[in-house]
Design a protein around this motif. Structure first.
Motif, mmCIF file in Angstrom:
data_model
loop_
_atom_site.group_PDB
_atom_site.id
_atom_site.type_symbol
_atom_site.label_atom_id
_atom_site.label_comp_id
_atom_site.label_asym_id
_atom_site.label_seq_id
_atom_site.Cartn_x
_atom_site.Cartn_y
_atom_site.Cartn_z
ATOM 1 N N ARG A 80 99.654 19.688 21.875
ATOM 2 C CA ARG A 80 98.837 20.109 23.023
ATOM 3 C C ARG A 80 97.680 19.146 23.243
ATOM 4 N NH1 ARG A 80 99.493 26.447 24.256
ATOM 5 N NH2 ARG A 80 101.678 26.534 23.633
ATOM 6 N N PHE A 81 97.310 19.027 24.504
ATOM 7 C CA PHE A 81 96.389 17.983 24.931
ATOM 8 C C PHE A 81 95.545 18.546 26.073
ATOM 9 C CE2 PHE A 81 95.347 14.038 27.211
ATOM 10 C CZ PHE A 81 95.037 13.174 26.169
ATOM 11 N N SER A 95 87.609 17.728 32.986
ATOM 12 C CA SER A 95 86.985 17.203 34.196
ATOM 13 C C SER A 95 86.185 18.324 34.825
ATOM 14 C CB SER A 95 88.049 16.653 35.147
ATOM 15 O OG SER A 95 87.441 16.009 36.249
ATOM 16 N N ASP A 96 86.373 18.579 36.116
ATOM 17 C CA ASP A 96 85.712 19.721 36.745
ATOM 18 C C ASP A 96 86.374 21.028 36.345
ATOM 19 O OD1 ASP A 96 84.067 17.918 37.922
ATOM 20 O OD2 ASP A 96 85.081 17.920 39.848
ATOM 21 N N ASP A 97 87.512 20.945 35.666
ATOM 22 C CA ASP A 97 88.167 22.083 35.043
ATOM 23 C C ASP A 97 88.812 21.589 33.759
ATOM 24 O OD1 ASP A 97 90.438 20.673 35.896
ATOM 25 O OD2 ASP A 97 90.610 21.865 37.730
ATOM 26 N N LEU A 98 89.480 22.463 33.021
ATOM 27 C CA LEU A 98 90.157 22.099 31.778
ATOM 28 C C LEU A 98 91.654 22.284 31.987
ATOM 29 C CD1 LEU A 98 87.844 23.932 29.189
ATOM 30 C CD2 LEU A 98 87.597 21.630 30.142
ATOM 31 N N LYS A 99 92.404 21.173 31.975
ATOM 32 C CA LYS A 99 93.853 21.237 32.173
ATOM 33 C C LYS A 99 94.543 21.052 30.824
ATOM 34 C CE LYS A 99 94.379 19.907 37.022
ATOM 35 N NZ LYS A 99 92.968 19.942 37.415
ATOM 36 N N LEU A 100 95.381 22.026 30.473
ATOM 37 C CA LEU A 100 96.092 22.030 29.199
ATOM 38 C C LEU A 100 97.518 21.534 29.410
ATOM 39 C CD1 LEU A 100 96.126 22.935 26.164
ATOM 40 C CD2 LEU A 100 96.949 25.154 26.995
ATOM 41 N N TYR A 101 97.928 20.537 28.597
ATOM 42 C CA TYR A 101 99.258 19.932 28.725
ATOM 43 C C TYR A 101 100.025 20.030 27.410
ATOM 44 C CZ TYR A 101 97.735 17.678 33.084
ATOM 45 O OH TYR A 101 97.284 17.438 34.356
ATOM 46 N N GLN A 133 108.464 11.542 28.754
ATOM 47 C CA GLN A 133 108.278 12.044 30.104
ATOM 48 C C GLN A 133 106.820 12.437 30.302
ATOM 49 O OE1 GLN A 133 110.850 15.438 30.373
ATOM 50 N NE2 GLN A 133 109.698 16.660 28.926
ATOM 51 N N SER A 134 106.457 12.697 31.549
ATOM 52 C CA SER A 134 105.079 13.058 31.857
ATOM 53 C C SER A 134 104.703 14.356 31.150
ATOM 54 C CB SER A 134 104.893 13.217 33.365
ATOM 55 O OG SER A 134 105.135 12.002 34.029
ATOM 56 N N PRO A 135 103.452 14.487 30.716
ATOM 57 C CA PRO A 135 103.020 15.735 30.082
ATOM 58 C C PRO A 135 103.240 16.932 31.003
ATOM 59 C CG PRO A 135 101.381 14.016 29.763
ATOM 60 C CD PRO A 135 102.380 13.475 30.735
#
Length: 527
Positions: free
Chosen positions: A291-292, A296-302, A309-311
Motif C-alpha cells: 500500500r502506498f 496532496s490536497d487529499d490522501l489517495k490510497l493505492y 501496471q499502474s497503481p
C-alpha cells in the motif's frame, strides 16, 4: 483407535506449539476459559512473547540467536523505559564542518547520513554504536558517488538496514541540456558493487511522462525513498515558455520492484498546475509492502502489489477544505525489514506493524501538524460495484487523528505509535519571529495498549477532544484520537532541536550553533 485423545492430555510442549498458531487475542481468550491452558501459558515464554507482540502491535523478526525469554524481557523493558523520559543523560556528536550548510540529514537504523548536493558528497557513520553492533561507515568524496560521465545527481537514498545506497542521476547532452535521461543506481553501502538483491545495477525511468516538447524543461525538486522491495521516485517539474518564463508545473512518480525488475509501468502523474510555486505540494509514503499513499490536497490510497501496471486506487480520504499542501515527515526505517544478514543479526527482534502506527503530516500554509493512525488505511474500501470509495473528513479524520499547532522551527518526530514534539513551555515569551524563549518535549504514545495500561501519576491520559484553529481560514478542527503523554522537565531553546528524530529507543536532536567557531552537534538521548 479405541479412545480419542483430548487436547489437555497432550504434552505441554505440544500444547504450547498448537496454541502458538492462534492469534494473540485468541490465546488470551483460551487462558480465561481454562485453568490448565492458563497454567501452560504462564510457564511458556513463547506464548507470552506472542501476546506481548500482538498487544504492542509489533511484528516479530527472525533473530533466533536471541532466546525467546530474552526477547520477551527486552520487549517488556522497551515499554517501561519510556515511562521515565530522562532527558538529562545524553551525549553529543560534532557534525563535520563541510556538512553545516544546505545539507540533507538522515537518521536511520542507528546511523547518521549527510548528503551535500552542492559538493556531491556523502558521509555515513554509526551513532554511538554498541560494541556488538554491526555498523557501516563511508565517506564519499566529491564526485565519487557515480562513475557515469556527464551526469548530475538528483537525489540519494540510504538504508543501512538493507545495506542499500540508491542514487538518482541524470545524463544530459552538453549541447542540449534539457534533453536528459534519468536513472537510479543501486549499490551497497559497505562496498562499491551492485546490490546483490537487485535485479540489476540500474533502474530505468520511463519517458512516457515527458511533455511532447522538451524545450526549456528542467527538474527542480525530487524525492527518492525505498521500502523493502519497492523504491519510488517523485519529480516536480516547472514548465517554461519560449521566453524563459515559467507558466506551470507538473509532478510525476514511478515505483519499481527493484528485487525483481529494472523497469516499471507503475506510474502516477499529477495535472499541470498553473502557478509559480515550485515548492513540493505533493508527497508520498509507503504503508507497507502493498500500500502506498499520495499526499496532496487529499490522501489517495493505492495498491502497489503489481508494479507491471499502474497503481490501483483504493480510496480517497478527503481533508478539511481549508487544509492543503501537506508534507509527510514519517521515516519508514522502523517498519522496513532488514535484508542484510550481517546487520539483521544485530537488529531488534521486532518491528512496527504498518497497520498500527502513526504518520506525521505537516501543513506549513496552515501551521498545523497532523498525527494520523494508519489503521484507517487497511480496510475494504470498494462498494458493491467495485468502485473505490471517497471518504469525507468527518467520517474518518476526527477519530483517527490529532492535530497540533505547528510551532516554528520544529517538526514532529514519529516512530511506530509514538510521537515527539516540542511545545512552548508554560510562561515562555515569544519574539517577532514566532520563536518562544523555552520549549519542553512532549512524548505521546498513541497505541491502544498504552491507553489501556495508563497509570495515573506516571503519564497523562488525553482522551478528551482537542480543538485547533487553522490560521489561514479561521476554521476550527476537532480531533480525539486518544494517547498518553509525558512531558520533559528539562527545557530547550529553539536552536537545540532544529530537527527531531525518534527511534525505537533513542531520541536525536539536531543542535544548531550560531557561532562560527563552534560546530553543529547531534544530541543523542538513550531511553
Amino acid at each position: 483407535m479405541k479412545h480419542k485423545a483430548e487436547l489437555l492430555s497432550l504434552p505441554e510442549e505440544l500444547l504450547t506449539y498448537i496454541l502458538s498458531f492462534l492469534p494473540w487475542r485468541d490465546i488470551l481468550h483460551c487462558t480465561s476459559l481454562c485453568k490448565a491452558i492458563r497454567q501452560t501459558y504462564m510457564s511458556s515464554s513463547e506464548l507470552q512473547y506472542v501476546t506481548e507482540l500482538g498487544s504492542q502491535q509489533l511484528l516479530p523478526t527472525s533473530n533466533n540467536h536471541i532466546s525467546v525469554s530474552k526477547r520477551l524481557q527486552l520487549l517488556r523493558d522497551n515499554t517501561r523505559a519510556w515511562f521515565k523520559f530522562d532527558l538529562h543523560s545524553f551525549e553529543t556528536i560534532s557534525i563535520p564542518e563541510k556538512f553545516h550548510m544546505f545539507t540533507a540529514t538522515y537518521i536511520t537504523n542507528g546511523h547518521a547520513c549527510f548528503w551535500k548536493p552542492s559538493i556531491d558528497s556523502i558521509r555515513i557513520f554509526p551513532i554511538l554504536p554498541k560494541p556488538s553492533q554491526q555498523t557501516i561507515e563511508r565517506d564519499f568524496s566529491p564526485g565519487s558517488l557515480c562513475a557515469v560521465p556527464n551526469h548530475s545527481n538528483i537525489n540519494v537514498f540510504m538504508d543501512p538496514a538493507q545495506n542499500l545506497l540508491a542514487i538518482a542521476y541524470a545524463i544530459g547532452d552538453d549541447n542540449y541540456p534539457s534533453d536528459e535521461e534519468s536513472y537510479i543506481e543501486l549499490l551497497t553501502l559497505d562496498g562499491d558493487g551492485a546490490h546483490p538483491q537487485a535485479a540489476g545495477r540500474t533502474l530505468f525511468m520511463s519517458d512516457l511522462w515527458l511533455p511532447r516538447s522538451r524545450e526549456n524543461f528542467v527538474t527542480r525538486c525530487s524525492k527518492l525513498e525505498a521500502f523493502g522491495r519497492h523504491i519510488a521516485f517523485l519529480r516536480f517539474v516547472p514548465l517554461f515558455d519560449g521566453t524563459g518564463s515559467s507558466f506551470a508545473s507538473i509532478w510525476w512518480l514511478q515505483i519499481w520492484d527493484w528485487h525483481n525488475s529494472t523497469s516499471s509501468n507503475s506510474i502516477l502523474s499529477g495535472p499541470i498546475v498553473l502557478d509559480l510555486d515550485f515548492d513540493r505540494s505533493t508527497d508520498f509514503c509507503f504503508l507497507g509492502n502493498d500500500r502506498f499513499l499520495i499526499i496532496s490536497d487529499d490522501l489517495k490510497l493505492y495498491s502497489i502489489e503489481d508494479t507491471s501496471q499502474s497503481p490501483q486506487l483504493l480510496a480517497c480520504f478527503l481533508l478539511p477544505a481549508s487544509v492543503f499542501n501537506l508534507q509527510c515527515f514519517t521515516p519508514t526505517n522502523d517498519i522496513a525489514r532488514s535484508s542484510h544478514p550481517k546487520i539483521q543479526a544485530q537488529q531488534a527482534t521486532w518491528i512496527s506493524d504498518p497497520k498500527h502506527r502513526v504518520l506525521s503530516l505537516v501543513s506549513h500554509s496552515s501551521d498545523l501538524d497532523f498525527v494520523i493512525s494508519t489503521r484507517i488505511f487497511f480496510g475494504d474500501f470498494f462498494d458493491s460495484e467495485g468502485m473505490s470509495a471517497t471518504i469525507p473528513w468527518i467520517y474518518w479524520g476526527p477519530s483517527n487523528a490529532r492535530i497540533f499547532l505547528h510551532h516554528f522551527p520544529c517538526r514532529l518526530g514519529v516512530s511506530g505509535n509514538r510521537a515527539l514534539y516540542a511545545f512552548p513551555a508554560p510562561g515562555a515569551t515569544k519574539d517577532g519571529y514566532s520563536i518562544y524563549s523555552e520549549y519542553r518535549l512532549h512524548l505521546m504514545d498513541f497505541s491502544p495498549l498504552a491507553v489501556r495500561r495508563h497509570q495515573p501519576g506516571l503519564r497523562r491520559l488525553v482522551n478528551e477532544p482537542s480543538i485547533v484553529e487553522n490560521c489561514e481560514s479561521g476554521e476550527y478542527l476537532t480531533t480525539f484520537l486518544p494517547y498518553v503523554e509525558v512531558v520533559s522537565d528539562r527545557t530547550f531553546s529553539w536552536g537545540e532541536f532544529v530537527e527531531i528524530w525518534l527511534d525505537n529507543d533513542k531520541i536525536y536532536l539536531f543542535k544548531e550553533n550560531i557561532d562560527n567557531d563552534r560546530m553543529d552537534q547531534l544530541e543523542v538521548i538513550e531511553m
